[in-house]
Design an enzyme around this catalytic site. Sequence first.
Site, mmCIF file in Angstrom:
data_model
loop_
_atom_site.group_PDB
_atom_site.id
_atom_site.type_symbol
_atom_site.label_atom_id
_atom_site.label_comp_id
_atom_site.label_asym_id
_atom_site.label_seq_id
_atom_site.Cartn_x
_atom_site.Cartn_y
_atom_site.Cartn_z
ATOM 1 N N CYS A 86 80.897 43.789 -35.604
ATOM 2 C CA CYS A 86 79.863 44.408 -36.433
ATOM 3 C C CYS A 86 80.001 45.936 -36.367
ATOM 4 O O CYS A 86 80.930 46.490 -36.943
ATOM 5 C CB CYS A 86 78.483 43.921 -36.008
ATOM 6 S SG CYS A 86 77.185 44.251 -37.231
ATOM 7 N N HIS A 204 78.810 37.812 -35.448
ATOM 8 C CA HIS A 204 78.632 37.991 -34.003
ATOM 9 C C HIS A 204 78.968 36.712 -33.237
ATOM 10 O O HIS A 204 78.099 35.849 -33.052
ATOM 11 C CB HIS A 204 77.181 38.375 -33.705
ATOM 12 C CG HIS A 204 76.802 39.752 -34.110
ATOM 13 N ND1 HIS A 204 76.883 40.828 -33.250
ATOM 14 C CD2 HIS A 204 76.327 40.249 -35.282
ATOM 15 C CE1 HIS A 204 76.471 41.920 -33.870
ATOM 16 N NE2 HIS A 204 76.127 41.603 -35.110
ATOM 17 N N GLU A 206 79.393 36.501 -30.040
ATOM 18 C CA GLU A 206 78.693 36.521 -28.747
ATOM 19 C C GLU A 206 77.280 35.968 -28.852
ATOM 20 O O GLU A 206 76.695 35.519 -27.855
ATOM 21 C CB GLU A 206 78.673 37.949 -28.175
ATOM 22 C CG GLU A 206 77.646 38.898 -28.778
ATOM 23 C CD GLU A 206 78.009 39.452 -30.145
ATOM 24 O OE1 GLU A 206 77.231 40.269 -30.677
ATOM 25 O OE2 GLU A 206 79.076 39.084 -30.692
#
Length: 232
Positions: A86, A204, A206
């Site tokens: 990002c 994302h 994560e």
Amino acid sequence: MFAIVVFPGSNCDHDCYHAVKHVIGRPARFLWHKETVIDKDIKCVVLPGGFSHGDYLRAGALARFSPIIKAVTDFAKDGGFVVGICNGFQILLESGLLPGAMLRNRALKFICKDVFVRAANVKKTPFTATYTEGRVIRLPIAHAEGNYYADAGTIDELKTHNQIIFNYCDKDGNISDEANPNGALLNIAGISNKQGNVLGMMPHPERASEEILGNSDGRALFQSIAQHIEGA
């Protein structure tokens, strides 16, 4: 060893640390953006999401001048793995480590939702080697400037060298304008450099790395990098 760079305004640094340290069980540490050296035991540097320097001027424009970026650039030139997620992707573009630029989302609104993406050339990239060919994964996005743009020559280069790593798609893997959340050219959600050791992606992984979050589709990306490093 993974290193997660922390800029003023980063807000996904601890998420990345958790995914690496506690989910896939690999050593990790933080690097403050004013540091100038990347230790030799570091094999992968992660530039996390957030709003570095408040996104002043444009996303990633000020972070590119942080002292750590020269070290990251040298690290990448020496073959070290770099992942920008990002805001991290935006910083890689501003720093010239990846080609192209980020424009405002075509709706001119901040987007925060889950999207589907498809990994391309999975066996040819260390970032996606644990994904099966054609697999559709669900990952969250949260950005206002995720509309990837590059000139025609750069797009041809990305295609020629298999640098398009992720495309936005629908749940069945179809790449279409309807499945494109931000207007990115070719539904691009992630690209690599020609050498294949630097990845930038808007979704994302994560935030989707373990079952307790309701989605673990992103975990394989971190596992892929770790396994590639350990097998080198």
